[in-house]
Design an enzyme around this catalytic site. Structure first.
Site, PDB file in Angstrom:
ATOM      1  N   HIS A 125      -0.896   8.347  -6.778  1.00 21.65           N
ATOM      2  CA  HIS A 125      -0.120   7.158  -6.405  1.00 21.65           C
ATOM      3  C   HIS A 125      -0.098   6.985  -4.881  1.00 21.65           C
ATOM      4  O   HIS A 125      -0.412   5.914  -4.355  1.00 21.65           O
ATOM      5  CB  HIS A 125       1.301   7.306  -6.952  1.00 21.65           C
ATOM      6  CG  HIS A 125       2.243   6.229  -6.527  1.00 21.65           C
ATOM      7  ND1 HIS A 125       2.593   5.180  -7.356  1.00 21.65           N
ATOM      8  CD2 HIS A 125       2.906   6.006  -5.358  1.00 21.65           C
ATOM      9  CE1 HIS A 125       3.427   4.372  -6.723  1.00 21.65           C
ATOM     10  NE2 HIS A 125       3.637   4.857  -5.497  1.00 21.65           N
ATOM     11  N   GLU A 126       0.246   8.043  -4.163  1.00 19.80           N
ATOM     12  CA  GLU A 126       0.400   7.912  -2.707  1.00 19.80           C
ATOM     13  C   GLU A 126      -0.934   7.622  -2.021  1.00 19.80           C
ATOM     14  O   GLU A 126      -0.983   6.854  -1.064  1.00 19.80           O
ATOM     15  CB  GLU A 126       1.037   9.185  -2.136  1.00 19.80           C
ATOM     16  CG  GLU A 126       2.435   9.473  -2.656  1.00 19.80           C
ATOM     17  CD  GLU A 126       3.417   8.318  -2.466  1.00 19.80           C
ATOM     18  OE1 GLU A 126       3.216   7.485  -1.559  1.00 19.80           O
ATOM     19  OE2 GLU A 126       4.374   8.226  -3.255  1.00 19.80           O
ATOM     20  N   HIS A 129      -1.618   4.059  -1.818  1.00 18.51           N
ATOM     21  CA  HIS A 129      -1.021   3.409  -0.640  1.00 18.51           C
ATOM     22  C   HIS A 129      -1.879   3.671   0.599  1.00 18.51           C
ATOM     23  O   HIS A 129      -2.127   2.769   1.401  1.00 18.51           O
ATOM     24  CB  HIS A 129       0.377   3.965  -0.376  1.00 18.51           C
ATOM     25  CG  HIS A 129       1.408   3.547  -1.375  1.00 18.51           C
ATOM     26  ND1 HIS A 129       1.535   2.251  -1.835  1.00 18.51           N
ATOM     27  CD2 HIS A 129       2.395   4.265  -1.994  1.00 18.51           C
ATOM     28  CE1 HIS A 129       2.559   2.179  -2.690  1.00 18.51           C
ATOM     29  NE2 HIS A 129       3.081   3.393  -2.818  1.00 18.51           N
ATOM     30  N   HIS A 135       2.796  -1.528  -4.387  1.00 13.79           N
ATOM     31  CA  HIS A 135       3.286  -1.189  -5.728  1.00 13.79           C
ATOM     32  C   HIS A 135       2.887  -2.261  -6.729  1.00 13.79           C
ATOM     33  O   HIS A 135       2.897  -3.454  -6.413  1.00 13.79           O
ATOM     34  CB  HIS A 135       4.807  -1.030  -5.717  1.00 13.79           C
ATOM     35  CG  HIS A 135       5.242   0.291  -5.170  1.00 13.79           C
ATOM     36  ND1 HIS A 135       6.446   0.506  -4.561  1.00 13.79           N
ATOM     37  CD2 HIS A 135       4.598   1.487  -5.154  1.00 13.79           C
ATOM     38  CE1 HIS A 135       6.544   1.766  -4.199  1.00 13.79           C
ATOM     39  NE2 HIS A 135       5.423   2.392  -4.540  1.00 13.79           N
TER      40      HIS A 135
END
Lengths: 431, 87
Positions: A125-126, A129, A135
C-alpha cells in the site's frame, strides 16, 4: 484509483532501510525481503526497477524508516493501532518517496490475522503512494486506506485491476519482461519467507466465497462468520471483510475435532455469550475460541433423535432460539432450558422464507437474514414477513463480490414459501 | 447517532479534517463547523468507505473510523495541500 499528481521521471529507483522495527520478531533480513517483494509487486507491472542501496553511503529515492510518535514530519504516529504507516509522493524534495512505518505496531508476516499487522500488505500500500497513487475507494484495491489484513504469499500476490490501471496511467504498460537488476545486491537474493507446515491448515483448496452456498452463517459478537467446508470468512461490523482469503476452521476454533470438516449451523447464545457450532446430530460449545466441554446431542435442544439442523438463530424479539430443518422449525427457550411445546411448525409461518435455508442470522441492527445458495432474504426487526424486493444476491452486499446477475453460473434463487395474498377467508380472534 | 457531546463532535471533526473530508480550520475566521457540513463530509467518508450514506455516526461508520489505517488523507487537496491565494 486516484492519482496524487506527481510521478517519478526516472524508471530506475533506489531504496534502502535506515531503521528497522525494534520490537518485531521479524529479522532485518526478513524485513528487507518483504519490502523487496512489496516493491516488486509494482515493478513487475510497470517496468520500474528498484535497487537496494546502503543508506549510510547513499540517500535512496525511497528511504524507509520504522519510527515512533513525532518524527519530524506532518504525520506523527499514535502508538499501537490507529495510523500504521505513510509514504510521500514522488518529487524532487528529499523526503519524496520516503516511507515511514509506525514502530509501535506489531509487524508480522505469516501469522493469523489479529495477531499483528502484516508488513507485506502495508508495504505494498505505502509503496503505491511512493510511486504516485492516492487512496482508492475500490473494494478490491490495496490502496484502500483501511488495513484489511494479510494478503497472502508475497511471491504470488498480484495487483487488483484498479491498482494496475492507476499504475499504468502513471508509468505506462509493460511490453517486455520486467527489468532485472544488473548490479549485485547487498545480500543474497531474497527468498519468500518460510512458513512452518501447519497441520491445522486444510488440505483442500479454498473455495470461492462469491459462489455462495455456505454451510453456516452466524453473527458472532457483531461480526458475521461465513462457514464453508473447513474454511470461514469474517465480515467486520463496518461491512468489510477481515480478509478476502478464508481462515482455516481448526486454526481458529481450538479444540474442534479434526473430523468435523464442516459446520452446518452456528449461533452465539445470548445468555452467556457461548458460541455453538453444529455438525451432524451434535453441537460443540465454545467459550471465545476455546472448546468448552464435550459434544452435545441435538436432542438437548428439543430435536428428535437422529435429526440434524440446516439453520439455528436466536431471535432478539423474544429471546428464543429457532432450529430449522427443511420446511420445519423447532423453538428452544434458553431461559427455561427446554424446548417449547407445539413444535415443529411449518417454516411458511416465516412468510417468504426459503425452505431449508443454508442458515439464518440476525444483524447488529436487529433484522433477520435468511441465506440460501447465492441469495439472501431480509426480515425487518421483529417481523416474520420478508421485505419486498427480496431475495437479492448476497455477494455484492456481504462479501465484496461483483454483481453478476447475468452470470449463467449464478443459480437462480430458490422459490420461497408463499406470501400472503388477498383471500376470501375469516380470521377468528382466538386463532 | 448524532454526536451531541462536545468531545464526540471534536473527535469527529478531527478525524474528518485529518483525512481530508473537511477543510482545515481557518484561524482568521474561527469558524465553527455547521451540522449540515459535518453530515455532508460524513456522507463523503461513508461513500469512500463503501458504507451506506446516512450522514450519521452509525455503528458501521464508527467502526470504520476506528480501523487501523494509513496516515495519508483520502481526499487530496483538502487537508493542507490546497495553496492559499495571496491577496
Amino acid at each position: 484509483y486516484a492519482l496524487s499528481g506527481s510521478v517519478w521521471r526516472k524508471r530506475s529507483l533506489t531504496w534502502g532501510v535506515r531503521s528497522f522495527p525494534q520490537g518485531s520478531q521479524l529479522s532485518h533480513d526478513k524485513v528487507r525481503t518483504l519490502l523487496n517483494y512489496a516493491l516488486a509487486v509494482w515493478g513487475s507491472e510497470s517496468g520500474l526497477s528498484f535497487h537496494e542501496v546502503d543508506t549510510q553511503r547513499q540517500e535512496p529515492d525511497i528511504l524507509i524508516d520504522f519510527v515512533r510518535a513525532y518524527h519530524q514530519d506532518s504525520y506523527p504516529f499514535d502508538g499501537l493501532g490507529g495510523t500504521l504507516a505513510h509514504a510521500f509522493f514522488p518529487g524532487e524534495h528529499p523526503i519524496s518517496g520516503d516511507t515511514h512505518f509506525d514502530d509501535e505496531e506489531t509487524w508480522t508476516y505469516g501469522v493469523k490475522d489479529g495477531e499483528g499487522t502484516d508488513l507485506f500488505a502495508v508495504a505494498v500500500h505505502e509503496f503505491g503512494h511512493a510511486l504516485g497513487l492516492g487512496h482508492s475507494s475500490a473494494p478490491s484495491s490495496i490502496m484502500r486506506p483501511f488495513y484489511q489484513g494479510p494478503v497472502g504469499d508475497p511471491a504470488k500476490y498480484r495487483l487488483s485491476p484498479d491498482d494496475l490501471e492507476g499504475l499504468q496511467q502513471l508509468y505506462g504498460r509493460v511490453h517486455q519482461t520486467p527489468h532485472r537488476p544488473t548490479r549485485r545486491p547487498l545480500a543474497p537474493p531474497p527468498q519468500p519467507p518460510t512458513q512452518l507446515p501447519d497441520r491445522n491448515r486444510p488440505s483442500v483448496p479454498a473455495p470461492d466465497r462469491c459462489e455462495g452456498n455456505f454451510d453456516a452463517i452466524a453473527n458472532i459478537r457483531g461480526e458475521t462468520f461465513f462457514f464453508k467446508g473447513p474454511w470461514f470468512w469474517r465480515l467486520q461490523p463496518s461491512g468489510q471483510l477481515v480478509s478476502p482469503r478464508p481462515a482455516g476452521l481448526h486454526r481458529f476454533w481450538e479444540g474442534l475435532p479434526v473430523q468435523v470438516q464442516m459446520v452446518q449451523a452456528a449461533y452465539a447464545r445470548p445468555g452467556d455469550g457461548r458460541i455453538l457450532l453444529f455438525s451432524g446430530p451434535q453441537f460443540w460449545v465454545f467459550r471465545d475460541r476455546q472448546l468448552d466441554g464435550p459434544p452435545r446431542p441435538l436432542t438437548e435442544l428439543g430435536l428428535p433423535p437422529g435429526e440434524v439442523v440446516d439453520a439455528v438463530f436466536s431471535w432478539p424479539s423474544n429471546g428464543k432460539t429457532y432450529l430449522i430443518r427443511g420446511q420445519r422449525y423447532w423453538r428452544f427457550d434458553e431461559a427455561a432450558r427446554r424446548a417449547d411445546p407445539g413444535y415443529p411448525r411449518d417454516l411458511s409461518l416465516w412468510e417468504g422464507a426459503p425452505p431449508a435455508p443454508d442458515d439464518v442470522t440476525v444483524s447488529n441492527t436487529g433484522d433477520t437474514y435468511f441465506f440460501k445458495g447465492a441469495h439472501y432474504w431480509r426480515f425487518p426487526k421483529g417481523s416474520v414477513k420478508v421485505e419486498p424486493d427480496f431475495p437479492q444476491p448476497m455477494g455484492p452486499q456481504w462479501l465484496d463480490c461483483p454483481a453478476s446477475t447475468s452470470d449463467p453460473h449464478v443459480p437462480k434463487p430458490p422459490q420461497a414459501t408463499p406470501r400472503s395474498r388477498a383471500c376470501d377467508c375469516k380470521c377468528e380472534i382466538n386463532r | 447517532l448524532e454526536p451531541t457531546r462536545a468531545q464526540d463532535v471534536s473527535l469527529l471533526v478531527d478525524w474528518l479534517t485529518r483525512y481530508g473530508y473537511l477543510p482545515p480550520p481557518d484561524p482568521a475566521q474561527a469558524q465553527l463547523q455547521s451540522p449540515a457540513k459535518l453530515r455532508d463530509a460524513l456522507k463523503v467518508m461513508q461513500r469512500f468507505a463503501g458504507l451506506p450514506e446516512t450522514g450519521l455516526m452509525d455503528s458501521q461508520t464508527v467502526g470504520a473510523m476506528r480501523k487501523p489505517r494509513c496516515s495519508l488523507p483520502d481526499v487530496l487537496g483538502a487537508a493542507g495541500l490546497v495553496r492559499r491565494r495571496r491577496r
